[in-house]
Design an enzyme around this catalytic site. Structure first.
Site, mmCIF file in Angstrom:
data_model
loop_
_atom_site.group_PDB
_atom_site.id
_atom_site.type_symbol
_atom_site.label_atom_id
_atom_site.label_comp_id
_atom_site.label_asym_id
_atom_site.label_seq_id
_atom_site.Cartn_x
_atom_site.Cartn_y
_atom_site.Cartn_z
ATOM 1 N N GLU A 1 -13.163 -10.095 4.647
ATOM 2 C CA GLU A 1 -12.155 -10.142 5.727
ATOM 3 C C GLU A 1 -12.574 -11.158 6.798
ATOM 4 O O GLU A 1 -11.736 -11.799 7.412
ATOM 5 C CB GLU A 1 -12.001 -8.763 6.386
ATOM 6 C CG GLU A 1 -11.539 -7.674 5.453
ATOM 7 C CD GLU A 1 -10.034 -7.575 5.318
ATOM 8 O OE1 GLU A 1 -9.331 -7.986 6.237
ATOM 9 O OE2 GLU A 1 -9.583 -7.071 4.272
ATOM 10 N N CYS B 1 -4.510 -2.049 -4.834
ATOM 11 C CA CYS B 1 -5.678 -1.445 -4.203
ATOM 12 C C CYS B 1 -6.361 -0.459 -5.155
ATOM 13 O O CYS B 1 -5.716 0.454 -5.673
ATOM 14 C CB CYS B 1 -5.195 -0.715 -2.955
ATOM 15 S SG CYS B 1 -6.452 0.152 -2.052
ATOM 16 N N ASN B 2 -7.649 -0.643 -5.390
ATOM 17 C CA ASN B 2 -8.382 0.278 -6.273
ATOM 18 C C ASN B 2 -8.438 1.682 -5.691
ATOM 19 O O ASN B 2 -8.338 2.666 -6.417
ATOM 20 C CB ASN B 2 -9.818 -0.216 -6.468
ATOM 21 C CG ASN B 2 -9.919 -1.265 -7.528
ATOM 22 O OD1 ASN B 2 -10.287 -0.987 -8.647
ATOM 23 N ND2 ASN B 2 -9.555 -2.490 -7.189
ATOM 24 N N THR B 3 -8.605 1.752 -4.369
ATOM 25 C CA THR B 3 -8.690 3.062 -3.723
ATOM 26 C C THR B 3 -7.370 3.811 -3.916
ATOM 27 O O THR B 3 -7.354 4.987 -4.296
ATOM 28 C CB THR B 3 -9.000 2.883 -2.219
ATOM 29 O OG1 THR B 3 -10.170 2.086 -2.094
ATOM 30 C CG2 THR B 3 -9.205 4.205 -1.534
ATOM 31 N N CYS C 1 -12.578 -3.405 -6.809
ATOM 32 C CA CYS C 1 -12.038 -3.488 -5.439
ATOM 33 C C CYS C 1 -11.281 -4.801 -5.307
ATOM 34 O O CYS C 1 -11.713 -5.832 -5.844
ATOM 35 C CB CYS C 1 -13.181 -3.439 -4.433
ATOM 36 S SG CYS C 1 -12.642 -3.686 -2.738
ATOM 37 N N THR C 2 -10.175 -4.742 -4.584
ATOM 38 C CA THR C 2 -9.328 -5.929 -4.400
ATOM 39 C C THR C 2 -10.096 -7.160 -3.929
ATOM 40 O O THR C 2 -9.785 -8.278 -4.330
ATOM 41 C CB THR C 2 -8.287 -5.653 -3.298
ATOM 42 O OG1 THR C 2 -8.951 -5.025 -2.200
ATOM 43 C CG2 THR C 2 -7.159 -4.817 -3.800
ATOM 44 N N HIS C 3 -11.062 -6.934 -3.041
ATOM 45 C CA HIS C 3 -11.703 -8.068 -2.382
ATOM 46 C C HIS C 3 -12.768 -8.770 -3.220
ATOM 47 O O HIS C 3 -13.111 -9.908 -2.945
ATOM 48 C CB HIS C 3 -12.359 -7.602 -1.081
ATOM 49 C CG HIS C 3 -11.403 -7.204 -0.012
ATOM 50 N ND1 HIS C 3 -10.456 -6.221 -0.194
ATOM 51 C CD2 HIS C 3 -11.240 -7.658 1.260
ATOM 52 C CE1 HIS C 3 -9.767 -6.080 0.925
ATOM 53 N NE2 HIS C 3 -10.210 -6.934 1.825
ATOM 54 N N ASP D 1 -1.107 -3.173 -1.101
ATOM 55 C CA ASP D 1 -2.546 -2.976 -0.906
ATOM 56 C C ASP D 1 -2.770 -2.424 0.495
ATOM 57 O O ASP D 1 -1.867 -2.460 1.334
ATOM 58 C CB ASP D 1 -3.284 -4.321 -1.058
ATOM 59 C CG ASP D 1 -4.783 -4.179 -0.829
ATOM 60 O OD1 ASP D 1 -5.358 -3.199 -1.326
ATOM 61 O OD2 ASP D 1 -5.382 -5.025 -0.143
ATOM 62 N N SER D 2 -3.982 -1.958 0.723
ATOM 63 C CA SER D 2 -4.332 -1.464 2.052
ATOM 64 C C SER D 2 -4.379 -2.599 3.075
ATOM 65 O O SER D 2 -4.375 -2.355 4.266
ATOM 66 C CB SER D 2 -5.711 -0.809 1.988
ATOM 67 O OG SER D 2 -6.645 -1.742 1.473
ATOM 68 N N TYR E 1 -8.502 1.666 3.462
ATOM 69 C CA TYR E 1 -8.208 2.939 2.803
ATOM 70 C C TYR E 1 -9.496 3.551 2.228
ATOM 71 O O TYR E 1 -9.565 4.743 1.981
ATOM 72 C CB TYR E 1 -7.225 2.733 1.642
ATOM 73 C CG TYR E 1 -5.773 2.528 2.028
ATOM 74 C CD1 TYR E 1 -5.375 2.331 3.351
ATOM 75 C CD2 TYR E 1 -4.783 2.522 1.043
ATOM 76 C CE1 TYR E 1 -4.043 2.132 3.678
ATOM 77 C CE2 TYR E 1 -3.450 2.332 1.356
ATOM 78 C CZ TYR E 1 -3.080 2.135 2.675
ATOM 79 O OH TYR E 1 -1.762 1.939 2.986
HETATM 80 N N1 DGL Z 1 -8.078 -2.426 -1.133
HETATM 81 C C1 DGL Z 1 -9.267 -1.616 -1.145
HETATM 82 C C2 DGL Z 1 -9.707 -1.370 -2.586
HETATM 83 O O1 DGL Z 1 -9.393 -2.114 -3.485
HETATM 84 C C3 DGL Z 1 -10.385 -2.245 -0.351
HETATM 85 C C4 DGL Z 1 -10.137 -2.248 1.132
HETATM 86 C C5 DGL Z 1 -9.960 -0.861 1.711
HETATM 87 O O2 DGL Z 1 -10.924 -0.089 1.763
HETATM 88 O O3 DGL Z 1 -8.847 -0.570 2.102
HETATM 89 O O4 DGL Z 1 -10.378 -0.421 -2.846
#
Ligand code: DGL
Length: 265
Positions: free
Chosen positions: A148, A69-71, A180-182, A6-7, A38
């Site tokens: 975070e 990570c979705n991004t 999104c992961t979070h 993940d990012s 990311y």
């Molecule tokens: N991990 C990213 C996502 O799931 C979220 C945090 C980021 O922007 O890196 O999109």
């Protein structure tokens, strides 16, 4: 070993889901905390980082890669699948499958980072499966920093979630993808704001189900993932930068105290 990247540390929501649905497997996690987020970066940069993260995990012995990570899933899945000779799992497709099965009215909401929403990937994949679906997307850039910071139950967080969800509610969505992961960490607050009638699709849970199904159907690959000797599985966490706040949030997400190991990627 299952490699997850993940990012940052938000991808631990995916590790948590994997530990619950696939107990006993060794997992190696890489969180690119030095280069997070990311969600605000260009496509090319996210692809470059994703290649480096995958190489790191393969060097650690991963035989399967899960892009938590979705991004990165939206930006880099195709490149990683072409470049590396191991199964690559990502979080978008399983969430789309679940959402299109769950929706009754075909009115689906998607929330994610700006990069994920701007990529249009959820909308495209949903329409491919269900051409009559109406997809309403909303970028929610403030939610990642709030998680975070560990602001999981603060009134300010609830207020911001409400503001992001309001336009989707007006559209009368019946299904909402947490893209999104979070966001799974904020699932309770989000579902309180959407109301009980909206089915929440958690991409961390959906990707772990997809991986479990894949392993059940591919015993050869399953055998190549060394199962841990202990019942719980051996899980290692690597990050490219370490701060006390990262450790605090990581433990908060996993609901257990964990040790992050700092590596230079
Ligand atoms: N991990 C990213 C996502 O799931 C979220 C945090 C980021 O922007 O890196 O999109």
């Amino acid at each position: 070993m299952i490699g997850v990247f993940d990012s940052g540390i938000g991808g631990l929501t995916v590790v948590k889901a994997l530990m619950e649905s696939l107990p006993g497997y060794n997992i190696v996690y890489f969180g690119d905390t030095a280069r997070t987020p990311y969600g605000t970066k260009s496509l090319d940069t996210v692809i470059d980082y994703s290649i480096q993260n995958t190489e790191f995990l393969l060097n650690k012995g991963a035989k399967i890669i899960v892009i938590a990570c979705n991004t990165a899933s939206s930006a880099a899945t195709q490149v990683l699948s072409e470049k590396f000779d191991v199964p690559i799992f990502e979080v978008v497709t399983p969430a789309v499958e679940a959402a299109t099965s769950a929706t009754k009215k075909g009115q689906i909401g998607v929330i994610g980072t700006r990069a994920t929403i701007n990529s249009g990937i959820y909308e495209r994949l949903i329409k491919e499966k269900m051409d009559k679906a109406l997809v309403y997307s909303a970028p929610c850039p403030l939610l990642v920093p709030l998680v975070e910071e560990g602001w999981l139950k603060k009134p300010e967080t609830k207020m911001i979630v409400k503001k992001y969800i309001a336009p989707l509610k007006t559209r009368q969505i019946d299904t909402l993808i947490l893209g999104c992961t979070h966001y799974p960490v904020l699932k309770e607050i989000i579902s309180a704001k959407t109301g009980k009638r909206v089915e929440i699709i958690d991409s961390s849970i959906e990707v772990s189900k997809a991986l479990a199904d894949y392993l059940a159907e591919n015993p050869k690959v399953e055998k190549s993932l060394i199962k841990a000797e202990s019942e719980k599985g051996d899980v290692k966490f690597f990050v490219s930068d370490i701060t006390p706040q990262f450790e605090k949030t990581a433990s908060l997400i996993l609901k257990q105290k964990i040790r992050l190991e700092h590596v230079k990627n």
